[in-house]
Structures are given as structure tokens and as C-alpha cells.
Design a protein around this motif. Sequence first.
Motif, mmCIF file in Angstrom:
data_model
loop_
_atom_site.group_PDB
_atom_site.id
_atom_site.type_symbol
_atom_site.label_atom_id
_atom_site.label_comp_id
_atom_site.label_asym_id
_atom_site.label_seq_id
_atom_site.Cartn_x
_atom_site.Cartn_y
_atom_site.Cartn_z
ATOM 1 N N LEU A 49 0.911 -1.218 0.054
ATOM 2 C CA LEU A 49 -0.106 0.057 0.011
ATOM 3 C C LEU A 49 0.848 1.289 0.212
ATOM 4 C CD1 LEU A 49 -2.892 -0.918 2.346
ATOM 5 C CD2 LEU A 49 -2.567 -1.281 -0.194
ATOM 6 N N SER A 50 2.037 1.219 0.832
ATOM 7 C CA SER A 50 2.883 2.456 0.748
ATOM 8 C C SER A 50 3.072 2.766 -0.794
ATOM 9 C CB SER A 50 4.163 1.977 1.533
ATOM 10 O OG SER A 50 3.667 1.952 2.770
ATOM 11 N N VAL A 51 3.578 1.793 -1.458
ATOM 12 C CA VAL A 51 3.947 1.889 -2.894
ATOM 13 C C VAL A 51 2.979 2.646 -3.622
ATOM 14 C CG1 VAL A 51 4.534 0.555 -5.040
ATOM 15 C CG2 VAL A 51 5.618 0.034 -2.857
ATOM 16 N N GLN A 52 1.603 2.237 -3.351
ATOM 17 C CA GLN A 52 0.327 2.851 -3.812
ATOM 18 C C GLN A 52 0.196 4.401 -3.585
ATOM 19 O OE1 GLN A 52 -1.556 1.747 -6.317
ATOM 20 N NE2 GLN A 52 0.073 0.002 -6.727
ATOM 21 N N GLY A 53 0.888 4.880 -2.393
ATOM 22 C CA GLY A 53 0.862 6.102 -1.824
ATOM 23 C C GLY A 53 -0.228 6.148 -0.728
ATOM 24 N N SER A 70 -9.801 4.470 18.438
ATOM 25 C CA SER A 70 -10.343 5.294 19.468
ATOM 26 C C SER A 70 -9.420 6.705 19.347
ATOM 27 C CB SER A 70 -10.252 4.888 20.850
ATOM 28 O OG SER A 70 -8.801 4.630 21.395
ATOM 29 N N GLN A 71 -8.267 6.664 18.581
ATOM 30 C CA GLN A 71 -7.394 7.991 18.769
ATOM 31 C C GLN A 71 -7.577 8.430 17.310
ATOM 32 O OE1 GLN A 71 -3.690 6.256 20.059
ATOM 33 N NE2 GLN A 71 -4.501 5.959 21.955
ATOM 34 N N LEU A 72 -7.340 7.695 16.381
ATOM 35 C CA LEU A 72 -7.262 8.117 15.124
ATOM 36 C C LEU A 72 -8.589 8.136 14.091
ATOM 37 C CD1 LEU A 72 -3.692 6.685 13.963
ATOM 38 C CD2 LEU A 72 -4.181 9.063 14.826
ATOM 39 N N LYS A 73 -8.833 8.819 13.350
ATOM 40 C CA LYS A 73 -9.949 8.908 12.177
ATOM 41 C C LYS A 73 -9.382 7.894 11.251
ATOM 42 C CE LYS A 73 -13.905 11.003 10.089
ATOM 43 N NZ LYS A 73 -13.954 9.741 9.681
ATOM 44 N N ILE A 74 -9.761 6.656 11.089
ATOM 45 C CA ILE A 74 -9.321 5.777 10.297
ATOM 46 C C ILE A 74 -10.351 5.690 9.118
ATOM 47 C CG2 ILE A 74 -8.946 3.252 9.920
ATOM 48 C CD1 ILE A 74 -6.722 4.587 11.546
ATOM 49 N N ASP A 75 -10.148 5.923 7.786
ATOM 50 C CA ASP A 75 -10.941 5.698 6.950
ATOM 51 C C ASP A 75 -11.330 4.154 6.331
ATOM 52 O OD1 ASP A 75 -11.503 8.482 6.216
ATOM 53 O OD2 ASP A 75 -9.218 8.221 5.982
ATOM 54 N N LEU A 76 -10.273 3.303 6.433
ATOM 55 C CA LEU A 76 -10.535 2.057 5.895
ATOM 56 C C LEU A 76 -9.556 1.059 6.796
ATOM 57 C CD1 LEU A 76 -11.557 -0.328 3.730
ATOM 58 C CD2 LEU A 76 -9.553 0.769 2.231
ATOM 59 N N ILE A 77 -10.241 -0.111 7.137
ATOM 60 C CA ILE A 77 -9.640 -1.096 7.880
ATOM 61 C C ILE A 77 -9.368 -2.383 6.918
ATOM 62 C CG2 ILE A 77 -9.745 -2.552 10.097
ATOM 63 C CD1 ILE A 77 -11.361 -0.512 11.119
ATOM 64 N N ILE A 140 -9.602 -3.932 -4.723
ATOM 65 C CA ILE A 140 -10.837 -3.840 -4.067
ATOM 66 C C ILE A 140 -10.973 -2.555 -3.204
ATOM 67 C CG2 ILE A 140 -11.784 -5.020 -1.753
ATOM 68 C CD1 ILE A 140 -11.173 -7.516 -3.140
ATOM 69 N N ILE A 141 -9.614 -2.268 -2.546
ATOM 70 C CA ILE A 141 -9.562 -0.972 -1.890
ATOM 71 C C ILE A 141 -9.896 0.413 -2.743
ATOM 72 C CG2 ILE A 141 -7.577 0.573 -0.993
ATOM 73 C CD1 ILE A 141 -5.893 -2.065 -0.021
ATOM 74 N N HIS A 142 -9.514 0.349 -3.728
ATOM 75 C CA HIS A 142 -9.959 1.505 -4.804
ATOM 76 C C HIS A 142 -11.338 1.613 -4.780
ATOM 77 C CE1 HIS A 142 -6.468 2.576 -7.459
ATOM 78 N NE2 HIS A 142 -5.943 2.924 -6.108
ATOM 79 N N ASN A 143 -12.107 0.258 -4.969
ATOM 80 C CA ASN A 143 -13.568 0.431 -5.191
ATOM 81 C C ASN A 143 -14.360 0.794 -3.904
ATOM 82 O OD1 ASN A 143 -13.744 -0.613 -7.921
ATOM 83 N ND2 ASN A 143 -13.911 -2.554 -7.148
ATOM 84 N N VAL A 144 -13.753 0.360 -2.774
ATOM 85 C CA VAL A 144 -14.350 0.929 -1.503
ATOM 86 C C VAL A 144 -14.158 2.326 -1.190
ATOM 87 C CG1 VAL A 144 -14.098 0.205 0.868
ATOM 88 C CG2 VAL A 144 -14.244 -1.382 -0.691
#
Length: 756
Positions: A49-53, A70-77, A140-144
Amino acid sequence: MADSDSLFEANLCSDTIGQDAPELTEAHEPLILIVDDDPGMRQSTLDLLSVQGYNCQLASGGNEALEILSQLKIDLILLDLNMPGTNGQYVLEQVSNKYPDTNVIIVSGETTFDNATNALRQGADDFIRKPYASDELIKIIHNVLDKRNLQQKVARMHQCLRASEQRYRFIVSNSPDIIYMLDQKGHFIFINERATTLLGYTPDKIIGRHYSKFVHPDDLEKAKFAFDERRTGMRSSQSVEFRLLCYDNKPIRYFESHTITIELNAMGIYEEGTALENFFGTYGVARDITERKRAEEVINFQLYHDLLTKLPNRALFRDRLQLAVSRSRRNQSQLAVMYLDMDRFKVINDSLGHLAGDQLLQTVSSSLQDCLRDSDTLARVGGDEFNLLLPDILGRDDVCRIAEKIIHKLREPIVLDGYEVVVSFSIGISMFPGDGEDIDQLIKHADMAMYHIKGHGKNGYEFFSDNIKSLYQQHISLEQEIRRGLNEEQFEVYYQPQISMVDNRICGMEALIRWNHPDKGLVPPAEFIPVSEESGLIIEIGSWVLNTACAELRQWIDAGYEDITLAVNISATQLRQPTFEEIVIQALNQYQLPGEQLELEITENVLMQDIEQAVSKLQSLAKYGVRVAVDDFGIGYSSLSYLQTLPLHTLKIDRSFINEIQTSKSKNTIVTAVIAMSHGLGLDVVAEGVETEVQLNYLKQLGCHKTQGFLLGSPTTSVNARKLLEEQRNLCPITFKSANVTNIAPAIKIQKFLDI
Ligand code: C2E
Ligand code: MG
Ligand code: MG
């Protein structure tokens, strides 16, 4: 985000800029949390994923994942299911409960269909089996993330819409104007709360009902014009003023309604020339203009009414007369115009004061109105002048009846300030058709007829006629001739001697004006003084007489006739002049005359007209020694008490009483009484119009002080008057023996008389 999309979103949300704008979730770089108990798996996914930016966080188990969440605003798990301790199922449950904005992709070795569907049902966005192909995971990540982006955009739009709607609802509800919408049949489909405050109806009492239920019946046509007409293009917007009915018969309010006809066609786009069957209804704003209307009404009333009597004024009268004349032409009916002028209003106004005068006008106005029909128009066109329009009358008899009714009605005494006042009117009448072609002529001819009746005893009515017109024109041309006469010095002062009964000598001279008319010859004052009075020319004439006579007196004094009194006649208008005293004093000063040698002759009636101002003016002149004589005494009506109030010196018995003395045995009680009274009051008494010796002797017996008349000298030119004085000096002392003299030239007459 595509360009057009962002523009749309920006536009939509621009409505919310300013107050109450909701906070919006801004788009940002997604933060991805990789949850896996397998360190190799974690690292390889991170690398990929790092390679994808992408920005990533790592968690080795369920607990750590929840901690980071609980600490960060996570967009995707990216969530592994099978982990020791807190497993992926639990994390998924927590995420869907607590972090609905966070998307989840299950990355698991579990391959059963059940596991996959369970995970999706619990809120996971997608599912990928381990080991996965890198491409597949990235896809899949892109789609979501794309889907997530889209959802966030929609959510933001909804937020904006909600805020915008709130804003508009606020504006509409709190608008100072009524905002409404009608369906194509004219029923209300929307109205804001302002209708309740202004009209008293709650919106639910209005919605569904037809607009005509709320419009004043007289204004329905106007409302129809605004609401019913199908208009397009430029004509689709209308502004009309009409009255709306308030709930529970409260006072009607005026509205200015700006309505726009709404048209909807299939596309919802307005097209020039759209078929009218697409008429959907009317949208509009109605503004309450009641206050403005009321102000306009007041101004309008003031423009067209007399504020004292509330009657129409001249402008409104002319307008109504114009309409009535047109109607009368069309219907071949008759109308009458009356010009009413109150007799002697000035006297009442001056003596009782302006407040009483105003009250009198108000009372008289309403009395006049009591005599009229609703269709008649009574207007106040001047101080004490009224115009009356009687449309649709049957003929002169009809008009006579109304005129008589008015005269009769006004005979009733009016109580003003404790005084009973009886008023009367002079009424001139013109008829249409017959007495004029236009309204100006009709009014003018009614005025002429009124003028005529005024000159003939007042208190009555007169119809306009050709004869009246020519008399009026004569009057007007006489006025012009008098003006010309003044400019061309056609006037001359004659002098008539006054003889003292004590020593039979000329003790005074009365100045009497004459008009040397180029065509008519010598015109007596009776023929031009009344016209001069009416036109105000008497002011100029009077001053001229006073000055000319004073100049003459100066000459007499200079010639040695020092004890002659000069009598000058003063008219009502002259006495009323505010500068009257100044004019008299100035004449005295200019010719350096002692006030005692000037006697002002004022008739009994003039003195009585306004006793208060006469007293004050004559008293201030009395300080200069100026004498006052009551002229034509006995023929007027007067209260004897005023004789004591006024600074008087002389009573001049009117010649009509002297004329009654026919024989030495005549019993003329009035003459006797006046002479006795003047003795009692210490006043001089002059007998006017002494023509016979019988009269002279009779008066002498009664102790009359002075006489004036043809017997002793007719009015004569200044040259002759001077001769008389000269002869008198030469013949001194004068003795009267007997007299048998007829009316011949004065100088000779006296001469002859004295010769006998
Ligand atoms: P008045 O002031 O009573 O003047 C007396 C009038 O009686 C004069 O008429 C005079 O000519 C006339 N008279 C005098 N003796 C006899 C007589 O024995 N028999 C008859 N039958 N008449 C006699 P006159 O000059 O025609 O003036 C008429 C009136 O006009 C005056 O009456 C006066 O009221 C007015 N008048 C004359 N001159 C003036 C003036 O300068 N100013 C004003 N305001 N009025 C004037
Ligand atoms: Mg006189
Ligand atoms: Mg007189």
C-alpha cells in the motif's frame, strides 16, 4: 473528484454560507489500518500500500486495532478475522456500532461462504481471501474508497440541502410580506405565517380555499386580472393593488400583490411561447400597503376637499361638473349650477372673530347639505362662497324649489358664541343646456347672476339671463373706465359749503367727488362709488380725494380763510384698511394742517359694521384732533350707546328727514329728537339737503348748528368754492333776510340770497 461535481457541490453549499452553516466533513487522504496477527502479512500489505501512496497504520490484534480506532480517524480497515484474543468479528461489530464512517475490507484465510456473507451483513464493505493477489487487493481498496467518497459526497449534499431548506423556510416564514402559491384554479396551495399576523387567518384556514374568498368584492376584477390571466414571457409578472378581507370583519387591509404566473412544462424549463395548458398556478408576494394607502387617502382628501367644512373644494367641484355636463349631453338631461355667496359674512367674521366665523361656515355647510340629494355636489370655493351642482333636474321650477328651500332653511337663527346670528345667501343660477357651453361659462354665469342679486337687495336667487350678462359687462367696463379715469385724471373734487347758523357764515366745506367722463359728462358719485367699493378701487380714489382736498384746505388757509373745516367722506373699505390712520396723518403732515380742521364723514352703517375697529382707529386719529361726523344719520340702524363710545364731533341729519319739513308747522319728530340729542351729547349737528327757507328757519328754531344744501350752495368746483370764500370775506358780516332762491350756480346764488 470531477470538476463538474465539485462545482455542483460548491453551488449547492454556497446557500449555507453565513449563519447556521453546518460543519462538513472535508475530503482528505485516506488513512488505512492494517489489522493482522501475522507480522509477515502485515509488513507485506504495508509495503504494497505504501508503494500505492496510501498512509497506513498497523495493528497486530483486535485490541490494538480498537485502541488505534479510538485515537485516529481511520477511513478503511483491512481486517483479518482469525486472530488470537480479540478476533476480527468483534472488531467488525465495534466498528459498525461506533465508527459507521469507517469502511472495512475483510482480509481472511476463512473461505467459507457463510463467513463472507456474515462479515458483509455485519457491515464489511468487501471480502478478500488470503493469500491474495496484489492487484486484486488494490482494486478492492480502490472500489471501496471510491464508493466511500461518493457516499460522503452525497451525505454532504444532503447536509447542504437540509441547511438550505432551513434557510429558505426561515426566510419565507419570517418574511414581512405574505408569500403564497395558488393552483391553476386559484386555490391556495401555500401561504406563509405572515397571513396570520396581517389578516388574522391561520394558514390552514386559507390552504385549499379559493382566493376570491379573501378579496374585497369591489376589487375582485383586479384580483382576477392578476391571478387568472395566463401570461407568458415578459407579461408573466404582474403588480396589482387590491384590498384583502381580514378575519372576523376586522378593518380591511390594502395589499400590493406581485404575482408571477407559474408555468411548468414537461421539462420543467420555461420556453418562450409555451402552450398555456401547462399553466400550473400562481406564485406571489403580497405586501401590506395599508399605511401608505391611508396616507394617500388623507392627501387625496386634502387635495380635493375644504378642510374646514369637509366639503369638496373647487377642483373636485369642477371635476364633478365636467362629468355631469358630459352625462347631461349624452342623456339630454338638464343640470343647474348655483353660486351661493353669504351676505355680510365679513361683518360677522370681523365682529365675532374668526373662530365664530369658522363655526358659522361649518353650521351653514351642514344646513345647506340638509337641503340636498345625495347626487348633488356642494363645494366651498372661497371664504363665504359655495358652488352647488344639481344634476338631473326637470326644469327651472325644480331649481326654484331647491333655492327656496335653502333660503328658508338658512333663515333659522344660528347661535354663535352666545349671539344669535341670522345669515342669508345671494344665489345665482345657471342651467345646462342653455346658459353656457362649458363648465367655466356655467360657473361664470351663475356668478354673474349671484352678483346681480347681491346688487339688488341680497338674500334671494336669480337665474342667469342675457340682461344680467349685459349689466355685468357694463359693471366690468365701468370698473375699467374708472381705472382709466384715475390714470387720465378725469376726477375732480367739488366742494359744498356748510353754513353756521350762529353767524350765517361758511364754516366748512364738504369735499364731494365728481367724474368728468369724456363721453358721459359729469358723472355723480352714486354711479361709480358702489362699483369702486366692490372692486377696491375706492382705496385709491379715497386717498386721492383726501390729498386733493387737503391741498385745497392748505390753499384756503394760506389765503386767510383759517377757520374753515374740511369734511371728507370715508367709505367702509377705506376705514377697514390697516394703514387708514397713517394715510390720514400723512395727508395732514404733508399739507401741515391742524387735525381740528379735518372732519371725516363716515355713514352710520359703516360705523356700525365693525364698531370695535372704528373706535380704535378713530380714537388714534382723535389724538391728532381729527374730527368725526356721522353721515346720513337716522336712516341706518344703530345703537345709541355707540355714540358715546366713538370719538364723535358731529351728526349729519340725513336729507330725507329734512325733505319732510314742508311747512313751518311740520312736526318732524326725528329731526327734533336728533337735534336735542346732539345738544345733550355736546355734538355739532348739521342738517343736510336744506333746499327751502322754511326748512332753514325750522332748523334754526330747533337750534340746529349748521346747514348744508342747495339753498345755501350746491357742490361746486374748487375755483368757485374759493370765490365763495372770498365773497364772504368781502361781504362780512352776512345777514340772512328772506330766501326765495332756486337751484342756481352757488356763488351767484349766495350772492343773490344775501342781496335780498
Ligand atoms: P353725502 O356724503 O351725504 O353727500 C351729500 C350729498 O347730498 C351730495 O351728493 C350732495 O350733492 C347732495 N346734496 C347736497 N345738498 C343737497 C340738497 O339740497 N338737495 C339734494 N337733493 N341733494 C343735496 P353727491 O355729491 O352726489 O354724493 C352722494 C354721495 O356720494 C355722498 O353722500 C357720499 O356718500 C358719496 N360721496 C361723494 N363723494 C365721495 C368721496 O369722495 N368719497 C366717498 N367715499 N364717498 C363720496
Ligand atoms: Mg357726506
Ligand atoms: Mg350725507
